[in-house]
Each structure stands twice: as C-alpha cells, then as structure tokens.
Design a protein around this motif. Structure first.
Motif, short mmCIF file in Angstrom:
data_model
loop_
_atom_site.label_atom_id
_atom_site.label_comp_id
_atom_site.label_asym_id
_atom_site.label_seq_id
_atom_site.Cartn_x
_atom_site.Cartn_y
_atom_site.Cartn_z
N SER A 22 0.63 -1.34 0.03
CA SER A 22 -0.05 0.04 -0.08
C SER A 22 0.85 1.45 0.25
O SER A 22 0.53 2.28 -0.67
N PRO A 23 1.86 1.38 0.53
CA PRO A 23 2.63 2.67 0.52
C PRO A 23 3.11 3.26 -0.79
O PRO A 23 3.14 4.34 -1.13
N PHE A 24 3.21 2.07 -1.82
CA PHE A 24 3.72 2.47 -2.88
C PHE A 24 2.70 2.44 -4.14
O PHE A 24 3.09 2.43 -5.00
N GLU A 25 1.51 2.47 -3.62
CA GLU A 25 0.17 2.16 -4.49
C GLU A 25 -0.48 3.67 -4.52
O GLU A 25 -1.84 3.54 -4.58
N ALA A 26 0.20 4.52 -3.59
CA ALA A 26 -0.94 5.80 -3.59
C ALA A 26 0.32 6.98 -3.44
O ALA A 26 1.45 6.83 -3.33
N SER A 27 -0.18 8.00 -3.75
CA SER A 27 0.26 9.35 -3.39
C SER A 27 1.59 9.84 -4.21
O SER A 27 1.80 9.05 -5.37
N ILE A 28 2.45 10.32 -3.45
CA ILE A 28 3.82 10.65 -4.00
C ILE A 28 4.56 9.68 -4.50
O ILE A 28 5.17 9.58 -5.70
N LEU A 29 4.57 8.39 -4.02
CA LEU A 29 5.54 7.54 -3.96
C LEU A 29 4.92 6.81 -5.19
O LEU A 29 5.85 6.23 -6.28
N LYS A 30 3.64 6.43 -5.45
CA LYS A 30 2.96 6.01 -6.76
C LYS A 30 3.47 6.60 -7.98
O LYS A 30 3.86 6.32 -9.12
N ARG A 31 3.41 8.00 -7.72
CA ARG A 31 3.58 8.83 -8.97
C ARG A 31 4.98 8.90 -9.35
O ARG A 31 5.43 8.87 -10.49
N ALA A 32 5.91 8.72 -8.41
CA ALA A 32 7.30 8.79 -8.66
C ALA A 32 7.82 7.39 -9.54
O ALA A 32 8.44 7.49 -10.58
N ILE A 33 7.10 6.42 -8.93
CA ILE A 33 7.25 4.97 -9.81
C ILE A 33 6.63 4.91 -11.21
O ILE A 33 7.19 4.54 -12.05
N GLU A 34 5.32 5.62 -11.27
CA GLU A 34 5.01 5.67 -12.54
C GLU A 34 5.65 6.78 -13.58
O GLU A 34 5.50 6.46 -14.64
N LYS A 35 6.27 7.66 -13.10
CA LYS A 35 7.06 8.74 -13.92
C LYS A 35 8.49 8.06 -14.19
O LYS A 35 9.24 8.80 -14.97
N GLY A 36 8.67 6.60 -13.61
CA GLY A 36 9.89 6.18 -13.93
C GLY A 36 11.18 6.90 -13.39
O GLY A 36 12.26 6.74 -13.44
N LEU A 37 10.77 7.54 -12.21
CA LEU A 37 11.71 8.32 -11.18
C LEU A 37 12.50 7.31 -10.41
O LEU A 37 13.64 7.69 -9.87
N VAL A 38 11.68 6.29 -10.07
CA VAL A 38 12.28 5.36 -9.03
C VAL A 38 11.89 3.83 -9.42
O VAL A 38 10.54 3.66 -9.90
#
Length: 225
Positions: free
Chosen positions: A15-31
């Motif tokens: 869940s921490p990586f499926e919402a908010s800033i962390l999710k967007r960072a992953i989707e943008k390919g930044l991490v």
C-alpha cells in the motif's frame, strides 16, 4: 534510482507504494521499488528462514544462508551503493541521512524480524544500519517504507515544487516556521500581517526568526548539533 527490499512479509509493503507521491514517482519512472520474499531463497522445503539462537535464549534468529543467497542474486545483476539493515539499534534516521541516500543509484534494504539477523549478516553484507526511533516494531517493513518515503520525495521531479523539500523541517537543523492559508481571518484568528504584506525579504526574515524560536522551544537539541 532502484530500491530492492528484502522482506519476510512483502504484502506489508504494497500500500505505501500504491498511492500518493510514491506511486507517482514510480509511474514517472523516477524510481523502481522491488520487494523480494526471503522465503523464496530458503534452503529446505519448509521455506525456513529462521532458527533458534546458539547459546539459548528466547526468540528466533534470521538465518544467514537465505539472506546471502538473496543479496548475492541481486548483486549479480547490478552494483549497489548501500545494503541497509533496518534495526532498532541502528543509527537514527535523520534528514541528513535521507539527503545522502537520495543521491545513490541502487539500494538494498533488509527488513529485520524476530530477534534480528545472524550477526554475520551485519558483519559481512550490511553497509549501513538504520533505525526509525528508539522503539521496537514487529518487523522492519514499516520502517523500510519510512526510509523509502523520506528518500524518494527528494528525487528531482518527484515533488511538484522542486524547492519544497529544501524548506522542510530539519534541512537546516531548524524546525519549519508556522504556515497559513486562506481565509486570512477565521473566528477572529488572524494570519500575521507580515505574511499579507507582499514584502518578500521581510517575510523570509520573519520565517527565519520563527523557525529559530520554534526550534529553541520545541527541539533545542537540534541547535546543539
């Protein structure tokens, strides 16, 4: 940046990586954040990753062999800047540590469980030990998520405003000053006039003074550092 998390309970880290800033960072390919179930590296059919400690005593200990196999597999694929072990007796996470880790390319985070890991893991594999506070959790997953959040938000392009992270508490060993938004007056409670003045140099001076005073009152230990 790539972060590989070694865990006994990967479901705790979804869940921490499926919402908010962390999710967007992953989707943008930044991490990239990958979890690895330690039981997949167990050496017997029971998927055993812990055993009784030598010398007796309460509590189980995470075995060295599955951890070695997992770390070695990852290191065969790429070089890692740090292998971090989440443990209550590690160095307390600070903004400075988060800043430093945000400049790395590849990180491994090992989540502790039970009484912890065989000491030989710490002696021969781990390069940094981090705690999120002087208390004990049931496992290192939540602590690992905190480290990831603190680090990922600092990566260029993650936050909408690139300067936002630079004004967070602790970046300059000071707490952040008070902040306000609309309405300018609510139930007779007014926003300080200086913030409505439009005088940017005076506003910045006020914020610096407020940050210093808050730090003196709430966290004077930061000024000692």
């Amino acid at each position: 940046m790539r972060i590989d998390i070694i865990t006994v309970l990967p479901e705790l880290l979804k869940s921490p990586f499926e919402a908010s800033i962390l999710k967007r960072a992953i989707e943008k390919g930044l991490v990239e954040v990958h979890t690895h179930n330690l039981r997949e590296y167990a050496t017997n059919n029971y998927k055993q990753i812990d055993d009784y400690q030598f010398g007796g005593g309460a509590g189980m200990v995470m075995m060295i062999e599955p951890i070695d196999k997992c770390i070695s597999t990852l290191k065969d694929e790429r070089d890692y800047d740090e292998i971090i072990y989440m443990t209550p007796d590690g160095n307390t996470l600070t903004q400075g540590i988060a800043n430093e880790l945000s400049t790395k390319q590849n990180l491994i985070i090992l989540c502790g469980h039970y009484k912890g890991v065989d000491q030989r893991v710490r002696d021969h594999f781990v390069t940094r030990e981090i705690s999120v506070g002087d208390f004990v959790l049931s496992g290192g997953e939540l602590a690992a998520a905190i480290v990831c959040d603190a680090v990922i938000r600092l990566l260029p392009g993650v936050l909408g405003n690139e300067t936002s992270a630079l004004t967070d508490s602790f970046q300059d060993n000071l707490l952040a000053p008070p902040i306000y938004t609309r309405p300018a007056e609510y139930k007779g409670w007014k926003v300080p006039d200086i913030l409505l003045s439009g005088n940017t140099p005076k506003i910045e001076e006020w914020r610096e003074d407020q940050a210093l005073e808050r730090t003196k009152t709430i966290r004077p230990d930061l000024l000692d550092d």
